[in-house]
Design an enzyme around this catalytic site. Structure first.
Site, short mmCIF file in Angstrom:
data_model
loop_
_atom_site.label_atom_id
_atom_site.label_comp_id
_atom_site.label_asym_id
_atom_site.label_seq_id
_atom_site.Cartn_x
_atom_site.Cartn_y
_atom_site.Cartn_z
N HIS A 1 -4.94 -3.67 5.78
CA HIS A 1 -4.46 -4.01 4.44
C HIS A 1 -5.58 -4.62 3.60
O HIS A 1 -5.49 -5.72 3.09
CB HIS A 1 -3.28 -4.98 4.54
CG HIS A 1 -2.68 -5.37 3.21
ND1 HIS A 1 -2.20 -4.43 2.31
CD2 HIS A 1 -2.48 -6.58 2.62
CE1 HIS A 1 -1.74 -5.06 1.23
NE2 HIS A 1 -1.91 -6.36 1.39
N ASP B 1 0.83 -1.21 0.00
CA ASP B 1 0.00 0.00 0.00
C ASP B 1 0.87 1.26 0.00
O ASP B 1 0.52 2.26 -0.61
CB ASP B 1 -0.91 0.00 1.24
CG ASP B 1 -1.78 -1.24 1.30
OD1 ASP B 1 -2.23 -1.70 0.25
OD2 ASP B 1 -2.00 -1.74 2.43
#
Length: 335
Positions: free
Chosen positions: A179, A150
């Site tokens: 996540h 990310d």
């Protein structure tokens, strides 16, 4: 002398991840484990002239524990990949695999750093923790969920929006939360160097946040049933593993990263719970790496109004995911 182990080494993430770890000069032993093809992958990588000596192990004859014996760091991309229409949470089928590997680590390498890539990370990290707790070897400083993809996506996408795609590495954007989808919270207001033009344009900012949160869907769709983000995840996983190795074994201090961790790892975790307004056991936060793993948990910092709304959504979704992992009762297959 550092021994690294990749569990799930023959898969779409595992093979390029193993290659990238083979190139790390600090690693002197690289053990690869999978239910199929790990021996072949090891033979292939062993022809590359770097210090790491590579061995491969399969399930029969307690192969997992043989691979893990004496490990300093274990990186785990094992599991079923995402397919079109699936969310990361749909991959909770991987929980059984994670519980089995956690038990093998508890038996063979209880003091190893454990880096969890297997999705859904929001739930699989708690699965690892609960298994390790039952074995009496849980160290929250050494169990890290890898949310680093990310972070690198955020840098890449911000640079693209700014029309500076070749300068992606110049932008640092902390990404906290979890996540998966709405749990991913990119702190664009904390970007260095600052990006005032993006922050001032609601439409552009909303699109950017959405792309960071759901960037994995782009890859799943583009691969059209042939897999999910493997190469970018391998790069992110290897980069994060190298940060941990550098801090734990290379003497490099002061590296600040984000990872999905148990907030009991450091006293700073209590401050995080106050910042997010929720008593969550896990959160992806700013951490300082050191010889023990999580050296410090650092504050999230000041959020703007947009980020406060995103934080609320992230917390709401994270709670059930964590509970799912905490309460999982494994009946794992025999390795």
């Amino acid at each position: 002398m550092v021994k690294a182990v990749v569990c799930g080494a023959a898969g779409g993430i595992g093979q390029p991840l193993s290659l990238l770890l083979k190139l790390n000069p600090i690693i002197t032993e690289l053990a690869l484990y999978d239910v199929v093809n790990a021996v072949g992958v090891a033979a292939d990588l062993s022809h590359i002239p770097t210090p790491a000596q590579v061995t491969g192990y399969l399930s029969p004859d307690n192969g997992a524990e043989k691979a893990l014996k004496g490990a300093d760091i274990v990186v785990i991309p094992a599991g079923v990949p995402r397919k079109p229409g699936m969310t990361r949470d749909d991959l909770f089928v991987n929980a059984g695999i994670c519980a089995t590997l956690a038990q093998a680590i508890a038996n063979a390498a209880p003091k190893a750093f454990i880096l969890v890539i297997s999705n859904p990370v929001n739930s699989t990290v708690p699965v690892f923790a609960e298994t390790l707790k039952k074995a009496g070897v849980f160290d929250p400083k050494k169990l890290l969920g890898v949310s680093h993809l990310d972070v690198i996506r955020a840098s890449t996408f911000v640079a693209s929006v700014l029309g500076k795609p070749t300068e992606a590495k110049e932008y640092t954007i902390p990404v906290v939360g979890g996540h998966s989808g709405a749990t991913i919270l990119p702190l664009l207001s904390q970007t260095k160097p600052a990006i005032p033009d993006i922050l001032a344009d609601k439409e552009k900012r909303d699109a950017l946040v959405n792309r960071i949160q759901f960037g994995g869907d782009e890859v799943v769709k583009a691969k059209d049933g042939a897999g999910s983000a493997t190469l970018s995840m391998a790069q992110a996983g290897a980069e994060f593993a190298n940060y941990v190795i550098d801090a734990a074994f290379g003497g490099k201090k002061g590296k600040i990263v984000q990872a999905y961790i148990n907030l009991s790892a450091d006293a700073g975790g209590d401050a995080i719970k106050k910042e997010i307004g929720a008593d969550l056991d896990y959160f992806s936060v700013n951490i300082e790496l050191g010889p023990s793993g999580v050296e410090k948990i650092l504050p999230i910092g000041e959020l703007d109004d947009v980020e406060k709304g995103l934080l609320e959504a992230a917390v709401k979704e994270l709670g059930p995911s964590i509970e799912k992992g905490n309460t999982f009762q494994p009946a794992p297959p025999k390795l």
